[in-house]
Design a protein around this motif. Structure first.
Motif, PDB file in Angstrom:
ATOM      1  N   ALA A  10      18.276 -35.061  -1.957  1.00  0.00           N
ATOM      2  CA  ALA A  10      19.852 -34.655  -2.127  1.00  0.00           C
ATOM      3  C   ALA A  10      20.686 -35.927  -1.646  1.00  0.00           C
ATOM      4  N   LEU A  11      20.194 -36.475  -0.696  1.00  0.00           N
ATOM      5  CA  LEU A  11      21.282 -37.516  -0.110  1.00  0.00           C
ATOM      6  C   LEU A  11      20.873 -39.082  -0.717  1.00  0.00           C
ATOM      7  N   ASP A  12      19.745 -39.149  -1.613  1.00  0.00           N
ATOM      8  CA  ASP A  12      19.405 -40.265  -1.959  1.00  0.00           C
ATOM      9  C   ASP A  12      20.306 -40.982  -2.857  1.00  0.00           C
ATOM     10  N   PRO A  13      20.614 -42.158  -2.380  1.00  0.00           N
ATOM     11  CA  PRO A  13      21.879 -43.061  -3.429  1.00  0.00           C
ATOM     12  C   PRO A  13      21.225 -43.189  -4.717  1.00  0.00           C
ATOM     13  N   ASP A  14      19.907 -43.088  -5.057  1.00  0.00           N
ATOM     14  CA  ASP A  14      19.476 -43.245  -6.424  1.00  0.00           C
ATOM     15  C   ASP A  14      19.347 -41.955  -7.152  1.00  0.00           C
ATOM     16  N   TYR A  15      20.293 -40.961  -6.462  1.00  0.00           N
ATOM     17  CA  TYR A  15      20.242 -39.799  -7.216  1.00  0.00           C
ATOM     18  C   TYR A  15      20.828 -39.846  -8.630  1.00  0.00           C
ATOM     19  N   ARG A  16      20.172 -39.083  -9.611  1.00  0.00           N
ATOM     20  CA  ARG A  16      20.753 -39.007 -11.113  1.00  0.00           C
ATOM     21  C   ARG A  16      20.511 -37.616 -11.552  1.00  0.00           C
TER      22      ARG A  16
END
Ligand SMILES: Nc1nc2c(c(=O)[nH]1)N[C@H]1C(S)=C(S)[C@@H](COP(=O)(O)O)O[C@H]1N2
Ligand SMILES: [Mo]
Length: 399
Positions: free
Chosen positions: A264-270
């Motif tokens: 949920a905190l991953d900067p690569d979230y899409r």
């Protein structure tokens, strides 16, 4: 000379002693009005109405979550599910004192003599097993479930649903058998007899009804606050306080419990949209925030009976569907970052998918969504059970 057959017949009848046994079987063993047919009938009617409404509201909740082809739950009015499910839990809790009173009033009938009069009577008596067993199971399993206590090895919703069919079937048999008696004893209503002397006969009938009514009132007032906010302070027996939790409302499944703290905190979230679309798309959180935003005040209404209304802000699902070129009759399967668990995904029917208030929310009450409430993105839709308001949304599959 008697025929063989008839002598055999008499032999069978002799299995049941012809003399009425004593103890609870003796005539007049339970003479007070608290055990009479009229008291049983009045409680029976109240319980029957309550059980039928419980059955209908429960069935609606089941159909919404597992819709067969002929069933489409509308997205309006927005707060309807909150009412049907809030009622389901309140009526279930109120039925507990009612059922206990009814069983106490009716138990002397177990000592009926002779045990069965005829085949109809035998069926009616046998149907008491699924009726009483089913009723106790329904109320106990419901109570344990909302208390978050599931000591069984089976899946609660399935067991609760199957026991509901058994119970309602037995109830219909019971109503059919008791209708004549009920009508007869209730028709006598107007001719009021004086109440018996409480000193010699114990509690009066009116006293019993007052006790049951007071128990229902206490149970209701002490739990309704989990969905009616002004009653919060009275909610001594409620499992949930609707104002308790991050950002002022409850969390059923935390980010830790769902195993999404890193993803949920991953900067690569899409957020991706695929399936029956003209072109699959994917969006970063910044891209979603740059799109036109929309606000809606909608409740989270949990099947467990608590609910909380909040003001959400996010992108309209409708806008995303249009961008990806999905059809007007599209349903949308909403999937979470959460990998396992029954509530990691939900299917939105076309009505819900295209409602202008159905949002992928990134803010609640003016603050960025807390991770336990579904950061980076959660689904909120009008007139939808809480279990279908998926948190940590990562993928939309159009069907
Ligand atoms: N991914 C995911 N979303 C979920 C759940 C879940 O277990 N996993 N629980 C649902 C249930 S049962 C309810 S009632 C609501 C609770 O929302 P809240 O935690 O924001 O109060 O979230 C729903 N969304
Ligand atoms: Mo829920």
């Amino acid at each position: 000379m008697p025929r063989r057959g008839s002598r055999e017949g008499r032999g069978f009848v002799k299995l049941v002693p012809s003399r009425r046994p004593g103890g609870p079987f003796r005539e007049g063993a339970f003479a007070t009005r608290l055990h009479d047919e009229r008291t049983a009938a009045i409680l029976g009617v109240a319980l029957g109405v309550s059980f039928l409404l419980l059955f209908l509201t429960g069935l609606v909740s089941h159909l919404i979550q597992h819709p067969p082809g002929w069933f489409a739950w509308p997205s309006r009015p927005a707060g309807l599910y909150r009412i049907t499910q809030g009622f389901h839990i309140a009526a279930g809790l109120a039925s507990i004192p009612l059922l206990l009173a009814k069983l106490w009033v009716a138990y002397p009938r177990l000592f009926h003599w002779p045990p069965v009069n005829d085949i109809g009577h035998a069926i009616e008596r046998l149907s008491l097993l699924p009726l009483v067993g089913g009723s106790l199971f329904m109320l106990a399993s419901g109570l344990f479930s909302i208390a978050g206590w599931e000591p069984w090895g089976f899946f609660f919703p399935a067991a609760h649903l199957w026991a509901a069919w058994v119970t309602i079937g037995a109830l219909i048999v019971h109503i059919g058998a008791k209708l004549p008696v009920t009508r007869r004893v209730l028709a006598r209503a107007s001719r009021r007899e004086p109440d018996p002397d409480p000193l010699t006969e114990g509690m009066t009938r009116r006293g019993l009804f007052a006790t049951v009514g007071a128990s229902i009132a206490v149970v209701t007032l002490a739990t309704l606050g989990e969905t009616v906010k002004p009653l919060r302070r009275l909610s001594l027996l409620a499992v949930r306080d609707p104002g308790d939790g991050p950002q002022g409302f409850p969390v059923n499944k935390s980010a830790v419990a769902a195993g999404v703290t890193t993803t949920a905190l991953d900067p690569d979230y899409r957020l991706t949209i695929k399936g029956k679309v003209a072109a699959a798309r994917s969006f970063t959180l910044d891209e979603l925030r740059a799109m036109p935003s929309h606000e809606a005040t909608l409740p989270i209404a949990c099947v467990d009976g608590w609910s909380a209304s909040e003001t959400w802000k996010g992108v309209r699902l409708l806008d995303l569907l249009n961008q990806a070129g999905a059809g007007q009759d599209a349903s949308v399967f909403v999937e979470s970052l959460q990998k396992r668990g029954a509530y990691r995904a939900a299917l939105l029917n076309p009505d819900h998918a295209h409602d202008a208030d159905t949002l992928l929310a990134y803010e609640v009450n003016g603050e960025p969504l807390h991770i336990d409430h579904g950061y980076p993105l959660r689904l909120v839709a009008p007139n939808q059970p809480g279990v279908m308001q998926t948190k940590w949304v990562s993928r939309l599959v159009v069907r």
